[in-house]
Motif scaffolding. Structure first.
Motif, PDB file in Angstrom:
ATOM      1  N   PRO A   1     -10.517   5.434   6.108  1.00 39.80           N
ATOM      2  CA  PRO A   1     -11.264   6.702   6.215  1.00 39.80           C
ATOM      3  C   PRO A   1     -12.134   6.703   7.465  1.00 39.80           C
ATOM      4  O   PRO A   1     -13.358   6.642   7.407  1.00 39.80           O
ATOM      5  CB  PRO A   1     -12.096   6.719   4.934  1.00 39.80           C
ATOM      6  CG  PRO A   1     -12.289   5.284   4.590  1.00 39.80           C
ATOM      7  CD  PRO A   1     -11.089   4.526   5.109  1.00 39.80           C
TER       8      PRO A   1
ATOM      9  N   VAL B   1     -12.970   8.890   9.762  1.00 36.71           N
ATOM     10  CA  VAL B   1     -13.973   9.940   9.963  1.00 36.71           C
ATOM     11  C   VAL B   1     -15.215   9.656   9.134  1.00 36.71           C
ATOM     12  O   VAL B   1     -16.346   9.862   9.587  1.00 36.71           O
ATOM     13  CB  VAL B   1     -13.407  11.314   9.567  1.00 36.71           C
ATOM     14  CG1 VAL B   1     -14.456  12.381   9.725  1.00 36.71           C
ATOM     15  CG2 VAL B   1     -12.222  11.654  10.412  1.00 36.71           C
ATOM     16  N   GLN B   2     -15.009   9.171   7.923  1.00 35.07           N
ATOM     17  CA  GLN B   2     -16.142   8.894   7.061  1.00 35.07           C
ATOM     18  C   GLN B   2     -16.979   7.742   7.632  1.00 35.07           C
ATOM     19  O   GLN B   2     -18.197   7.800   7.610  1.00 35.07           O
ATOM     20  CB  GLN B   2     -15.644   8.569   5.646  1.00 35.07           C
ATOM     21  CG  GLN B   2     -16.732   8.538   4.605  1.00 35.07           C
ATOM     22  CD  GLN B   2     -17.393   9.898   4.408  1.00 35.07           C
ATOM     23  OE1 GLN B   2     -16.903  10.918   4.896  1.00 35.07           O
ATOM     24  NE2 GLN B   2     -18.507   9.909   3.717  1.00 35.07           N
TER      25      GLN B   2
ATOM     26  N   ARG C   1     -19.020   9.339  10.268  1.00 34.89           N
ATOM     27  CA  ARG C   1     -20.150  10.094   9.712  1.00 34.89           C
ATOM     28  C   ARG C   1     -21.285   9.145   9.335  1.00 34.89           C
ATOM     29  O   ARG C   1     -22.449   9.403   9.632  1.00 34.89           O
ATOM     30  CB  ARG C   1     -19.703  10.867   8.461  1.00 34.89           C
ATOM     31  CG  ARG C   1     -18.829  12.053   8.770  1.00 34.89           C
ATOM     32  CD  ARG C   1     -18.610  12.893   7.504  1.00 34.89           C
ATOM     33  NE  ARG C   1     -17.584  13.879   7.742  1.00 34.89           N
ATOM     34  CZ  ARG C   1     -16.402  13.901   7.115  1.00 34.89           C
ATOM     35  NH1 ARG C   1     -16.140  13.032   6.170  1.00 34.89           N
ATOM     36  NH2 ARG C   1     -15.510  14.816   7.410  1.00 34.89           N
TER      37      ARG C   1
END
Lengths: 342, 437
Positions: free
Chosen positions: B423, B425-426, B429
């Motif tokens: 993941p 993108v997570q 973030r």
């Protein structure tokens, strides 16, 4: 939702659609690409290449499972990476070795070379080549005197009945290194014929490295699938060819570049070893530099070093340089902030 | 090979899934009994309610106002009685304060008729756009009047209308370009007037040939508005502001800067339609065209709904969900948010609600990075996602700025291509959150 159909919904982070590619798919595709050279090796050196490969694959998968169990990690033998290592270990050892060799190689490659360093993705050195380097250093006689001449008349079971000592031969690179070009052509035939027989694989060598044709076809398929790019194979092979042409002959610029690529493990190394994801750089420019480095070390070892073959050590020498190259050649950012910064 | 314009680096091609709804004309959903209007619908300060419980409101009345800071007013989507203030489910913030409106279907809606807007000055136009509560409804929710008043030291020469709509499944902009092309073109002319420029490009991905044709037909050029439709290659994230600007003008917006730094203002086509409504009709923004799609909804649709309509009511109107439902996503499959309840109200920035089956999603667990480098190839911004992820996993998010973490606009290309299903993108973030502290 009505209570009757109430079920648990999945809630996870974006993106919610993902490509179908997976580590498993990549690894098993590579395995598939290694099968044709393996099958051909049976016809070249006999059925024991298949047995060695099977022993090697089973050892690697077993060692992987045991290592993961011992280290308390998720067991991932289904992902195919240990299978690839198993096949590649078999591919880079002589066809006449004892079955103990691949077992020792598997322990070195998978337990020490891979899992003690953190598992897939964290190993610095190509596990299969680490195994070969280890075996060559610890069992030099066994690893350099088990070369078999190619079979005649498809008698694939013949070596099983004969003591290996009775049939051992020398590899082309060894003959070229120790006895020179005249002995080499006497031994293996005139140059134009040589290109064809070497390209098809009818020469002494490691189990999986002799069939240039099938290795290149497998590599091209990986290129087509987008699993590898041209950068590393092309830079490795071009450098070996140019280096040999310049310095590989009696005088400058008289070496045979084509023979340099077709003999030894140059093609197998360039298509299936040097571009191992985990141990090569990720940036394209870095990959070119990395490939040139491997090519130069290969030529250097072949011509001036203590071994007739160099690509194994060349790749192992460049493996730890990968991360340095990646930090030198960073991807180009979209646009820098105004007035510098960051 | 195609010669269509696109951005040169990165991007992915998720499987096309627009066919579920691209042929479906926009239909207006009947107003449900109750609306939940979230107070914070835009970037900036959330609204303060200007109504109290039991107040009667008419359609278009102001019910919320921003007194301090960046913001736009909020309007009653329909006549009715204010039931009170509440907490509504929210896809990102879990819950958010809202106004609950009991609708009254007896009172007929006001009639809006087009009026000539050409005589209005720039300030009057901006005031109307602000007063009508217009924000970027493509997703970001940036107040429109601010974008239309760029800093004086950055002269703007080009308006780009974003009709790329690159997210799979979503067809709301597509249908609006097809059915309301004249209103969008008129909206573009309004924007050109507020900016004091004449040059406008409408970027549309090539998988919407009918929308390209409709917009081209509507885009008649005049001396004070040269409007060109620019077909673009189908490649996600073509609709990202920076990529769209690069595709059409070749200019690169520097990190941390606004598009006006390179002389461009970008508006979504549906925002442009809302600006037309605000200026020419005097109609505030309180309706939204949504795509309701995915294999697990009984009847996919492009719906015009009132802001505040709950997903539950939409599902009921469309005949419910199928038993194969595995995930509900507010927004597109690449950047949207998975939600766990149907009690969510639609906001001005909701562009779609997707009801996805197990076959459409992929929630396989992730494994370790194998350094394949595909995330680097896929990233349109040149960010090293794999490095950021490894640093976050190692508990060192503060060291990730060097890998470009703040350039990331979270398009999800890196996670999309990752064969280890990481993941990414997570992780980015998380890195952004931690690195800012």
């Amino acid at each position: 939702m009505p209570a009757s159909t109430q079920r648990l919904l999945k809630v996870s982070v974006s993106p919610h659609v993902r490509s179908r590619e997976s580590v498993e798919r990549i690894m098993w595709t590579v395995v598939a690409c290694l099968v044709p050279p393996l099958i051909l090796s049976v016809f070249i050196f006999g059925i024991q290449t298949l047995i060695i490969t099977a022993v090697s694959v089973i050892s690697c998968v077993t060692v992987e499972a045991l290592s993961q169990k011992a280290l308390g990690r998720r067991i991932t033998i289904h992902d195919g990476s240990a299978v690839i290592t198993g096949i590649l270990i078999a591919f880079v050892i002589p066809p006449g070795v004892s079955y103990l060799m691949p077992v020792l190689g598997a322990v070195m490659a998978i337990y020490i070379g891979k899992h003690l360093l953190g598992g897939i993705g964290f190993n610095i050195f190509n596990p299969a080549l680490l195994a070969r380097a280890f075996l060559l250093a610890t069992f030099p006689v066994a690893m350099t005197s088990a070369w078999l001449p190619p079979l005649k008349d498809m008698a694939i079971f013949s070596y099983l009945a004969t003591p290996i000592d009775a049939v051992v031969t020398a590899t082309p690179l060894a003959v070229l290194k120790t006895q020179g070009l005249a002995a080499f052509t006497e031994h293996f035939g005139a140059i134009p014929n040589l290109y064809t027989t070497f390209f098809l694989g009818w020469r002494p060598g490691c189990i999986g490295e002799t069939s240039g044709l099938l290795i290149v076809l497998g590599g091209l398929y990986l290129l087509y699938r987008g699993y590898i790019t041209w950068h590393i194979p092309v830079s490795v092979l071009t450098t070996i060819a140019l280096g040999t042409w310049c310095f590989g002959g009696e005088t400058l610029f008289s070496g045979d570049p084509l023979l340099a690529i077709l003999s030894g493990g140059a093609l197998l190394g360039a298509f299936f070893m040097a571009n191992d994801y985990v141990t090569c750089p990720v940036n394209r420019t870095a990959q070119l530099v990395y490939g040139v480095g491997i090519g130069l070390f290969t030529v250097l070892i072949r011509l001036k070093g203590g071994y007739p073959e160099g690509i194994c050590y060349a790749i192992l020498l460049m493996n730890p340089v990968s991360s340095v190259l990646d930090s030198w050649f960073k991807p180009k950012r979209f646009a820098p902030p105004l007035g510098g910064g960051q | 090979m195609t010669s269509l314009l696109t951005f040169p680096k990165g991007g992915v091609h998720p499987p096309a899934a627009k066919g579920l709804t691209s042929h479906l004309a926009i239909e207006t959903m009947p107003v449900p009994d109750e609306l939940e209007i979230i107070l914070g619908q835009h970037i900036g300060a959330p609204c303060t309610p200007t109504v109290n419980a039991k107040d009667e409101v008419k359609e278009g009345d102001v019910i919320g106002e921003v007194t301090k800071g960046l913001g736009v007013p909020l309007h009653a989507p329909i006549a009715g009685t204010i039931k009170g203030m509440g907490q509504s489910a929210h896809p990102m913030r879990v819950t958010a304060p809202s106004i609950i409106l009991q609708t009254n279907k007896e009172i007929s809606a006001p009639r809006y008729t087009p009026k000539d807007w050409h005589s209005q000055t720039k300030d009057e136009l901006l005031k109307r756009i602000h007063g009508a509560g217009i924000i970027g409804i493509g997703g970001a929710g940036f107040p429109a009047h601010v974008k239309l008043n760029p800093p004086k030291d950055n002269p703007v020469d080009t308006l780009i209308l974003n009709g790329a709509e690159c997210e799979p499944y979503i067809t709301a902009d597509h249908r609006q370009m097809l059915e309301q092309s004249h209103e969008i073109v008129e909206g573009a002319k309004i924007i050109l007037k507020t900016l004091g420029i004449t040059n406008c490009h409408i970027g549309i991905e090539d998988n919407k040939p009918d929308a390209i044709a409709a917009m081209t037909a509507a885009a008649g050029s005049t001396p004070d508005a040269r409007i060109t439709v620019t077909p673009l290659q189908v490649k996600y994230p073509q609709g990202s502001e920076k990529q769209l600007i690069q595709s059409i003008t070749g200019r690169k917006v520097p990190a941390g800067a606004l598009p006006s730094a390179v002389g461009v203002v970008v508006h979504n086509v549906s925002t442009t339609k809302a600006i037309y409504d605000a200026v020419a009709l005097g109609k505030p923004l309180y309706e939204k065209v949504l795509t309701i799609s995915g294999q697990a909804i009984n009847r996919p649709a492009n719906l015009r709904v009132k802001v505040g309509t709950k997903v539950k009511d939409i599902v009921e109107y469309l005949g419910g969900v199928k038993p194969s439902l595995a995930k509900i996503v507010m927004g597109g499959p690449m950047m949207g948010f998975a939600v766990s309840t149907l009690d969510l109200p639609v906001t001005k920035t909701t562009s779609s609600v997707l009801f996805l089956t197990e076959e459409e999603i992929d929630t396989r667990p992730h494994s370790q990075c194998i350094r394949c480098g595909w995330c680097l190839e896929a990233c349109p911004m040149g960010i090293e996602a794999k490095e950021i992820a490894i640093h976050v996993e190692a508990g060192r998010p503060q060291d990730t700025a060097q890998f470009g973490v703040f350039d990331c606009f979270e398009c999800g290309c890196c996670s999309y291509v990752c064969p280890a299903k990481r993941p990414l993108v997570q992780f980015i973030r998380l890195a952004k959150m931690k690195a800012k502290r």
